[in-house]
Design a protein around this motif. Structure first.
Motif, PDB file in Angstrom:
ATOM      1  N   TRP A  40       0.845  -1.190   0.000  1.00  0.00           N
ATOM      2  CA  TRP A  40       0.000   0.000   0.000  1.00  0.00           C
ATOM      3  C   TRP A  40       0.882   1.243   0.000  1.00  0.00           C
ATOM      4  N   THR A  41       0.493   2.237  -0.757  1.00  0.00           N
ATOM      5  CA  THR A  41       1.324   3.411  -0.909  1.00  0.00           C
ATOM      6  C   THR A  41       0.452   4.623  -1.230  1.00  0.00           C
ATOM      7  N   ILE A  42       1.084   5.751  -1.425  1.00  0.00           N
ATOM      8  CA  ILE A  42       0.447   6.987  -1.877  1.00  0.00           C
ATOM      9  C   ILE A  42       1.138   7.389  -3.176  1.00  0.00           C
ATOM     10  N   PRO A  43       0.393   7.804  -4.221  1.00  0.00           N
ATOM     11  CA  PRO A  43       1.064   8.218  -5.459  1.00  0.00           C
ATOM     12  C   PRO A  43       2.155   9.247  -5.188  1.00  0.00           C
ATOM     13  N   PRO A  54      -5.969   5.627   7.309  1.00  0.00           N
ATOM     14  CA  PRO A  54      -6.641   4.488   7.928  1.00  0.00           C
ATOM     15  C   PRO A  54      -5.660   3.671   8.770  1.00  0.00           C
ATOM     16  N   TYR A  55      -6.198   2.894   9.725  1.00  0.00           N
ATOM     17  CA  TYR A  55      -5.325   2.144  10.610  1.00  0.00           C
ATOM     18  C   TYR A  55      -5.871   0.743  10.821  1.00  0.00           C
ATOM     19  N   ILE A  56      -5.056  -0.094  11.444  1.00  0.00           N
ATOM     20  CA  ILE A  56      -5.371  -1.508  11.596  1.00  0.00           C
ATOM     21  C   ILE A  56      -6.080  -1.755  12.927  1.00  0.00           C
ATOM     22  N   ILE A  57      -7.181  -2.495  12.874  1.00  0.00           N
ATOM     23  CA  ILE A  57      -7.919  -2.882  14.068  1.00  0.00           C
ATOM     24  C   ILE A  57      -8.024  -4.410  14.110  1.00  0.00           C
ATOM     25  N   ALA A  58      -8.404  -4.928  15.264  1.00  0.00           N
ATOM     26  CA  ALA A  58      -8.659  -6.363  15.361  1.00  0.00           C
ATOM     27  C   ALA A  58      -9.803  -6.730  14.429  1.00  0.00           C
ATOM     28  N   SER A  59      -9.702  -7.876  13.819  1.00  0.00           N
ATOM     29  CA  SER A  59     -10.717  -8.283  12.860  1.00  0.00           C
ATOM     30  C   SER A  59     -12.084  -8.385  13.521  1.00  0.00           C
ATOM     31  N   PRO A  60     -13.097  -7.711  12.960  1.00  0.00           N
ATOM     32  CA  PRO A  60     -14.452  -7.861  13.500  1.00  0.00           C
ATOM     33  C   PRO A  60     -14.941  -9.288  13.290  1.00  0.00           C
ATOM     34  N   ASN A  61     -15.983  -9.616  13.978  1.00  0.00           N
ATOM     35  CA  ASN A  61     -16.600 -10.926  13.776  1.00  0.00           C
ATOM     36  C   ASN A  61     -17.528 -10.820  12.573  1.00  0.00           C
ATOM     37  N   TRP A  62     -16.919 -10.789  11.380  1.00  0.00           N
ATOM     38  CA  TRP A  62     -17.681 -10.547  10.157  1.00  0.00           C
ATOM     39  C   TRP A  62     -18.735 -11.639   9.937  1.00  0.00           C
ATOM     40  N   LYS A  63     -19.917 -11.212   9.542  1.00  0.00           N
ATOM     41  CA  LYS A  63     -20.951 -12.155   9.117  1.00  0.00           C
ATOM     42  C   LYS A  63     -20.794 -12.344   7.611  1.00  0.00           C
ATOM     43  N   LEU A  64     -19.949 -13.286   7.252  1.00  0.00           N
ATOM     44  CA  LEU A  64     -19.603 -13.495   5.849  1.00  0.00           C
ATOM     45  C   LEU A  64     -20.720 -14.247   5.133  1.00  0.00           C
ATOM     46  N   PRO A  65     -20.902 -13.957   3.850  1.00  0.00           N
ATOM     47  CA  PRO A  65     -21.876 -14.729   3.070  1.00  0.00           C
ATOM     48  C   PRO A  65     -21.501 -16.207   3.044  1.00  0.00           C
ATOM     49  N   ALA A  66     -22.497 -17.053   2.942  1.00  0.00           N
ATOM     50  CA  ALA A  66     -22.243 -18.492   2.835  1.00  0.00           C
ATOM     51  C   ALA A  66     -21.336 -18.759   1.644  1.00  0.00           C
ATOM     52  N   ASN A  67     -20.383 -19.646   1.824  1.00  0.00           N
ATOM     53  CA  ASN A  67     -19.431 -20.087   0.789  1.00  0.00           C
ATOM     54  C   ASN A  67     -18.289 -19.113   0.543  1.00  0.00           C
ATOM     55  N   ILE A  79     -12.138   7.028   9.399  1.00  0.00           N
ATOM     56  CA  ILE A  79     -13.227   7.956   9.648  1.00  0.00           C
ATOM     57  C   ILE A  79     -12.786   9.341   9.209  1.00  0.00           C
ATOM     58  N   GLY A  80     -13.669  10.075   8.548  1.00  0.00           N
ATOM     59  CA  GLY A  80     -13.349  11.432   8.131  1.00  0.00           C
ATOM     60  C   GLY A  80     -12.210  11.482   7.136  1.00  0.00           C
ATOM     61  N   SER A  81     -11.367  12.491   7.253  1.00  0.00           N
ATOM     62  CA  SER A  81     -10.270  12.674   6.310  1.00  0.00           C
ATOM     63  C   SER A  81      -9.072  11.832   6.722  1.00  0.00           C
ATOM     64  N   GLY A  82      -8.148  11.654   5.794  1.00  0.00           N
ATOM     65  CA  GLY A  82      -6.941  10.885   6.059  1.00  0.00           C
ATOM     66  C   GLY A  82      -6.199  10.632   4.772  1.00  0.00           C
ATOM     67  N   ASP A  83      -5.201   9.757   4.839  1.00  0.00           N
ATOM     68  CA  ASP A  83      -4.470   9.384   3.632  1.00  0.00           C
ATOM     69  C   ASP A  83      -5.362   8.551   2.719  1.00  0.00           C
ATOM     70  N   ASP A  84      -5.068   8.565   1.426  1.00  0.00           N
ATOM     71  CA  ASP A  84      -5.850   7.840   0.417  1.00  0.00           C
ATOM     72  C   ASP A  84      -4.960   6.772  -0.217  1.00  0.00           C
ATOM     73  N   PRO A  85      -4.820   5.625   0.418  1.00  0.00           N
ATOM     74  CA  PRO A  85      -3.872   4.608  -0.054  1.00  0.00           C
ATOM     75  C   PRO A  85      -4.302   3.978  -1.375  1.00  0.00           C
ATOM     76  N   ILE A  86      -3.308   3.524  -2.128  1.00  0.00           N
ATOM     77  CA  ILE A  86      -3.548   2.764  -3.347  1.00  0.00           C
ATOM     78  C   ILE A  86      -2.787   1.450  -3.261  1.00  0.00           C
ATOM     79  N   ILE A  87      -3.284   0.437  -3.959  1.00  0.00           N
ATOM     80  CA  ILE A  87      -2.537  -0.790  -4.184  1.00  0.00           C
ATOM     81  C   ILE A  87      -2.378  -0.905  -5.698  1.00  0.00           C
ATOM     82  N   LEU A 223      -8.390   3.764  -1.998  1.00  0.00           N
ATOM     83  CA  LEU A 223      -9.294   4.133  -0.922  1.00  0.00           C
ATOM     84  C   LEU A 223      -9.335   5.651  -0.832  1.00  0.00           C
ATOM     85  N   ASN A 224     -10.515   6.210  -0.584  1.00  0.00           N
ATOM     86  CA  ASN A 224     -10.660   7.660  -0.512  1.00  0.00           C
ATOM     87  C   ASN A 224     -11.282   8.065   0.825  1.00  0.00           C
ATOM     88  N   LEU A 225     -10.528   8.828   1.615  1.00  0.00           N
ATOM     89  CA  LEU A 225     -11.023   9.371   2.876  1.00  0.00           C
ATOM     90  C   LEU A 225     -11.229  10.860   2.680  1.00  0.00           C
TER      91      LEU A 225
END
Length: 336
Positions: A40-43, A54-67, A79-87, A223-225
């Protein structure tokens, strides 16, 4: 999991999977620089700020679709403004399809203005000027109330071109989003919580190019913040990028291409106590060791004298990942 920032502006291979397997509470983009975790970088023509988003948090208990494959690693929050990373991805040329998918949750709209839409995810490329980006398949969000919102997709980053979900969506609910761009027909698609059964379902939302020319030669996902008045507190995870429906809805291995080097050796192997690293041109800066089921069992940020103490590991097979100078090497290790 690893507090290492890759300085090289490397592209990822497709299909690509991002589970944000990085240290909790770390920032995705190193403040004041243009580089971050996992490619991940910035142009280069944009300036990264000192924002913690954006920053890293513990993985939520995602309710993933079946399969859908199980979530791994951690997750991203912003949340709000921040860096706009690209891959950065391989140039998609002038024909074909490109897909992406991700898990998404919007959790707090208290600072957001009603009906003040903003896009937060898209395909992109560097504009002909070399100093800006062109976008397509922009995923938009807009507040309906403190507890509901809409998602939409636009051919570009122009709000008036967005096509919206038919009914408001609930905050704190989990959504699996798939987008696609058809380069030949200049058409963007989006599916919200599609059925995952191996077959691409009927499209939920479609938008055709009318305001801009077709987007060829796409080279990134972005990503756009935007601002506190537009961007709600949100969580994102399980990003996949590929050229087929299956590649973004089934298991894919991470394809970060950091010029993986040959000639790197671990010895002794099998090992009992001290593992040594040998390489002519790879200065390993950090190491992470994983069990065969993907659990990280050792993380060492500094490697002194090319030696790592593995005496506390249980006997068995492991995967060793070495990081340094914007490169990554994965090797097998046997612990006696």
């Amino acid at each position: 999991m690893l507090f290492i920032f890759c300085e090289a502006n490397s592209q990822v291979k497709l299909p690509y999977y991002e589970g944000f397997n990085y240290s909790i509470d770390s920032v995705l983009i190193k403040p004041g620089t243009n580089s971050g975790f996992g490619g991940w970088t910035i142009p280069s023509f944009q300036t990264a700020g000192s924002s913690p988003d954006p920053y890293i948090i513990a993985s939520p208990n995602w309710k993933l679709p079946a399969n859908l494959p199980s979530a791994t690693g951690n997750a991203l929050e912003f949340i709000g403004s921040g860096d706009d990373p690209i891959i950065t991805i391989p140039d998609q040329d002038t024909t074909g399809l490109i897909y992406s998918s991700f898990m998404f949750r919007a959790s707090d709209f208290s600072a957001v203005t009603v009906n003040n839409p903003v896009y937060f995810y898209s395909f992109a490329k560097v504009a002909s000027s070399g100093t800006s980006l062109n976008y397509t398949s922009c995923v938009y969000i807009r507040k309906v109330s403190d507890s509901t919102f809409d998602l939409g997709i636009s051919e570009n980053n122009n709000t008036t071109n967005a096509v919206w979900s038919s009914t408001p969506l609930d905050i704190n609910a989990d959504f699996f989003i798939v987008i696609s761009y058809d380069i030949d027909n200049a058409t963007s698609y989006m599916w919200i919580n599609p059925v995952i059964n191996g077959t691409q379902p009927s499209t939920v939302l479609v938008t055709n190019e009318t305001a801009t020319s077709k987007r060829t030669n796409l080279t990134m996902v972005r990503l756009n913040l935007d601002s506190n008045a537009k961007t709600p507190k949100s969580q994102m995870d399980e990003i996949r990028i590929g050229k087929t429906w299956a590649s973004v809805t089934q298991s894919t291995t991470s394809g970060v291409d950091f010029d993986v080097l040959s000639g790197v050796k671990l010895y002794p192997n099998p090992v009992r106590d001290n593992l040594f690293i040998s390489s002519d041109d790879f200065p390993a800066a950090s190491i992470s060791i994983y069990s065969v089921n993907g659990q990280e069992v050792l993380n060492q940020k500094d490697i002194s004298n090319n030696r790592v103490d593995v005496s506390n590991l249980s006997p068995g097979n492991y995967i060793v990942k070495l990081f340094g100078s914007g490169k990554i090497v994965s090797l097998k290790m046997i612990k006696e």
